[in-house]
Design an enzyme around this catalytic site. Structure first.
Site, PDB file in Angstrom:
ATOM      1  N   VAL A  18       0.791  -0.932  -0.220  1.00 36.72           N
ATOM      2  CA  VAL A  18      -0.324   0.284  -0.208  1.00 36.72           C
ATOM      3  C   VAL A  18       1.383   1.466   0.078  1.00 36.72           C
ATOM      4  O   VAL A  18       0.330   2.273  -1.159  1.00 36.72           O
ATOM      5  CB  VAL A  18      -0.510   0.021   1.350  1.00 36.72           C
ATOM      6  N   ALA A  47       9.847   6.820   5.906  1.00 36.23           N
ATOM      7  CA  ALA A  47      10.017   5.540   6.303  1.00 36.23           C
ATOM      8  C   ALA A  47       9.964   4.480   6.918  1.00 36.23           C
ATOM      9  O   ALA A  47       9.309   3.795   6.595  1.00 36.23           O
ATOM     10  CB  ALA A  47       9.864   6.033   7.898  1.00 36.23           C
ATOM     11  N   GLU A 131     -10.156   5.289   6.977  1.00 37.89           N
ATOM     12  CA  GLU A 131     -11.207   4.656   5.834  1.00 37.89           C
ATOM     13  C   GLU A 131     -10.482   3.405   5.195  1.00 37.89           C
ATOM     14  O   GLU A 131     -11.530   2.007   5.067  1.00 37.89           O
ATOM     15  CB  GLU A 131     -11.350   5.953   3.905  1.00 37.89           C
ATOM     16  N   VAL A 134     -11.172  -0.266   6.938  1.00 41.50           N
ATOM     17  CA  VAL A 134     -11.759  -2.286   6.322  1.00 41.50           C
ATOM     18  C   VAL A 134     -12.724  -1.845   5.017  1.00 41.50           C
ATOM     19  O   VAL A 134     -12.558  -0.438   4.434  1.00 41.50           O
ATOM     20  CB  VAL A 134     -12.876  -1.629   7.457  1.00 41.50           C
ATOM     21  N   ILE A 138     -13.490   0.034  -0.765  1.00 42.36           N
ATOM     22  CA  ILE A 138     -15.011   0.467  -0.245  1.00 42.36           C
ATOM     23  C   ILE A 138     -15.306   1.915   0.711  1.00 42.36           C
ATOM     24  O   ILE A 138     -14.563   1.666   2.233  1.00 42.36           O
ATOM     25  CB  ILE A 138     -15.697  -0.749   0.152  1.00 42.36           C
ATOM     26  N   GLY A 189      -0.691 -15.008  -4.725  1.00 41.13           N
ATOM     27  CA  GLY A 189      -0.458 -14.357  -4.210  1.00 41.13           C
ATOM     28  C   GLY A 189      -1.827 -13.705  -2.669  1.00 41.13           C
ATOM     29  O   GLY A 189      -1.690 -12.858  -2.260  1.00 41.13           O
ATOM     30  N   GLU A 192      -1.280 -15.326   2.924  1.00 43.66           N
ATOM     31  CA  GLU A 192      -0.336 -15.192   3.656  1.00 43.66           C
ATOM     32  C   GLU A 192       0.548 -16.595   3.489  1.00 43.66           C
ATOM     33  O   GLU A 192      -0.488 -17.893   3.783  1.00 43.66           O
ATOM     34  CB  GLU A 192      -0.159 -14.431   4.300  1.00 43.66           C
ATOM     35  N   ASP A 203      -8.430 -11.324  11.445  1.00 47.40           N
ATOM     36  CA  ASP A 203      -8.503  -9.695  10.155  1.00 47.40           C
ATOM     37  C   ASP A 203      -9.933  -9.329   9.954  1.00 47.40           C
ATOM     38  O   ASP A 203     -10.386  -8.255  10.826  1.00 47.40           O
ATOM     39  CB  ASP A 203      -7.950 -10.104   8.940  1.00 47.40           C
ATOM     40  N   LYS A 207     -11.615  -6.320  12.167  1.00 50.81           N
ATOM     41  CA  LYS A 207     -12.655  -5.015  11.032  1.00 50.81           C
ATOM     42  C   LYS A 207     -14.272  -4.849  11.702  1.00 50.81           C
ATOM     43  O   LYS A 207     -14.990  -4.164  12.044  1.00 50.81           O
ATOM     44  CB  LYS A 207     -12.653  -5.873   9.572  1.00 50.81           C
TER      45      LYS A 207
END
Lengths: 436, 436
Positions: A18, A47, A131, A134, A138, A189, A192, A203, A207
């Site tokens: 990201v 960083a 934003e 989650v 979207i 991919g 993981e 995860d 959320k």
């Protein structure tokens, strides 16, 4: 381009899938973003932990630094895309303390330390945007925080983990086992090497906690989210579901539970494999896509659909927040305060009422169906449909029983009694049904 | 409840199906809204044309007034739900001039006078909110304005009129004619006695102009929206579409057209009946529901789904805006500036490239197919599929031809040539295809 204001200094923490996309878009779309904001967004540094790591894209090497603290101190806005709790939490606190607004995509951090960080931001008049935490690209946080600010949300139900949706989708379309579908997801991919966070529902639980806290204006600690992953979902369960008109999805379900029997109004938050009727909009969400379904008192049913992950997609949400933060930086004024005034108690999953599909292996003798039906009736769990199939040679029959609405408590009692019933060889599967 | 601030005075203009629900919710949810905002929202009055009209709900009669101007002058925030251009436009201007932020659901006003009103608001440091103007309860304005502020939108494609979606859905599911389905919609209250604004696409065109202006940061006058209604859609067209795997939907389509052949980059905005593949998420939008599909460069494909109309549903969007406006009133600071900096030209529909399904009645003689195919080839329109069916006794054959992507210009030339071709008895239907 000439703008009325001096450039806004933007620090980026993290250069993963990201972060590298955010950096690329900040550089490539510099002109367009300056026009939208009214001032230039100047990426002052990125960083990273190790300057020598291999990076995606061709980002200018002079931007990279290992000195996150110096970068934070010299920036107006800070984007945190490192993931994990530490040092992300310390850096976010440092940025807020320095007067910078912070944009993050870190769901684990927000789920675990959201209240502490929101309090700090509020005390300092700073803002925390998330934003991207989650649903990837979207827009779901902003609609819940702002668009539905005048409504009463009763339920949020979402496919919020693309990895598990991909695996379940492959199991359904190819008949693969969980293990084979997981391996395919890893090869592509989508999963993981250590898939635990996805396939065990951690995860999705993070959320769910974030969505529930926004929807119900209450603090929702992630430890209080009931959680079942998809590792025990079998090809047979998925086939049985499909034969009865359902798809199996890992859903995050946040709901308001009305007061009853001396129990106060509360909320229940849970993540588990769920049967959804094939005609429900969530059943059509394929592959690694995400979707969140919201039921509000006035608005009725809403659904938000899109890519739930991916570098560029998540970067889109980060940049949307960044443009908002930059406008606020120029003009001052309030951000989004996340009120937890309602402060509803978090109820255990036993307070939930839903439907169930129970699959049993029984001896194929007269009277078995009556005996099984009596168990359900004894606990006032009403049966909607029963399907009976031969289970294969010498192994009796397979009963698939779908119930009307019942409480988790009553269903637990039914399952305990079934297990001790002489005619029942095994309770193969108990799975909740939503969306009817 | 005690709050730190004095009550915020809210004026309501209009007491129709949305206005009466907004008033009811403001009164019923007074406490909850005060907690969310941090100050009470005090409904100071409801301006109506005639005090003696019969009203929905049991709203306190002392709130009603015919003196809209005095009400506006004595309020902090003004909600305009009268509809139509005048006197709504004058009242909105008056409210902004008095320093009040304005919330409106008036798509006709925003589509026709948006730029003028946004300019006025910006000069005065006031804000104009209009989430309810498109898609009823569906949060679509805010996501386009804010969540996608850092992305580049390439296409917006929406079912934005529930009346026409209901009619087309009934035609598809029952085989009814347009006239019969319209009558059913009128009987159920989904269509008005004079259905022109809906069935001729004027309502959808207003919404398309609003969506396009936000998506592309450009002024989009509603007169430049290409518009075809659904009055000429036949039961046969819908059946033919279904047989080839498509649903017929009235779509509002806003798209970025790249520069080419000396033509600058621009946008095209159009509303017309469209074939959508049955597996596309928009094809599954049933009844009076709305949905908006967005394609952005980084975010990819997003969809927003929900109730596109209805008093309480639209009231939810109005109250979301009201809570935002009230927070801004307390804390000051910037609202949402709608930049039109990109200022892309609006291109005519002839600049659009899409696919087409053309249905022809031809004489059933050898060589006809070759002759028809030559017409398409002459204008470089590539044919994807041809279906040939007997058209009934003595009346030759029916050809259904689906093309690959072609420009409107080329397709127009094909249709003109087909009309003058001796083998072609009639061009029954030309309909655009999207979503592939």
């Amino acid at each position: 381009m000439q703008t009325a204001y001096r450039p806004i200094r933007v620090a980026l923490l993290g250069a993963g899938s990201v972060g590298s996309q955010v950096a690329r878009l900040l550089i490539e779309n510099k002109e367009e973003l300056a026009q939208r904001v009214g001032a230039e967004l100047e990426l002052t540094g990125i960083a990273v932990r190790n300057l020598d790591s291999k990076r995606e894209g061709n980002l200018p090497s002079h931007l990279f630094t290992t000195d996150a603290e110096a970068l934070i101190e010299s920036s107006d806005l800070v984007i945190e895309l490192m993931g994990g709790i530490e040092p992300a939490r310390s850096y976010v606190r440092m940025a807020l303390n320095s007067g910078a607004d912070v944009i993050t995509a870190n769901k684990a951090l927000i789920a675990a330390h959201g209240p502490e960080l929101f309090d700090l931001a509020e005390q300092l008049g700073a803002q925390l945007y998330f934003e991207a935490a989650v649903g990837g690209a979207i827009p779901i946080i902003r609609p819940l925080r702002e668009s539905l600010a005048g409504d009463k949300v009763n339920k949020v139900m979402g496919i919020v983990n693309g990895t598990t949706n991909f695996i379940l989708d492959r199991m359904e379309s190819t008949g693969a086992s969980f293990e084979d579908a997981l391996r395919e997801a890893q090869d592509l991919g989508y999963a993981e090497a250590d898939p635990t966070a996805d396939v065990e529902g951690f995860d999705a639980a993070s959320k769910a906690a974030i969505l529930a806290s926004l929807a119900f204006h209450s603090e929702v600690p992630v430890e209080q989210v009931y959680r079942e992953g998809i590792t025990k979902v079998t090809a047979l369960q998925i086939e049985t579901a499909r034969e009865s008109g359902y798809a199996v999805k890992l859903l995050a379900i946040c709901e308001r539970i009305p007061a009853s029997d001396g129990q106060p109004e509360g909320i229940a938050v849970r993540v588990h494999p769920t049967l959804i009727p094939e005609e429900h909009p969530l059943a059509a969400v394929r592959g690694a896509y995400n979707a969140v379904f919201v039921e509000a008192e006035s608005a009725g049913q809403l659904m938000f659909y899109g890519a739930g992950a991916g570098g560029t997609q998540t970067a889109s949400a980060v940049l949307g927040d960044l443009v908002g933060a930059a406008k606020r930086h120029l003009a001052g004024g309030p951000g989004l305060a996340d009120s937890v005034h309602a402060n509803l108690p978090i109820l255990p999953v036993q307070a939930v009422t839903t439907r169930y599909q129970v699959t049993l292996r029984v001896t194929d003798l007269p009277g078995v169906l009556a005996s099984v039906a009596t168990v359900f009736a004894n606990h006032e769990v009403s049966v909607e449909t029963v399907d009976q199939n031969p289970a294969g040679k010498d192994s009796g029959a397979l009963l698939t029983i779908t119930t009307h609405e019942a409480s988790e408590r009553d269903l637990d009692s039914v399952v305990a009694d079934l297990r001790s019933n002489a005619a029942v060889q095994n309770v193969d599967s108990v799975i909740r049904v939503e969306g009817i």
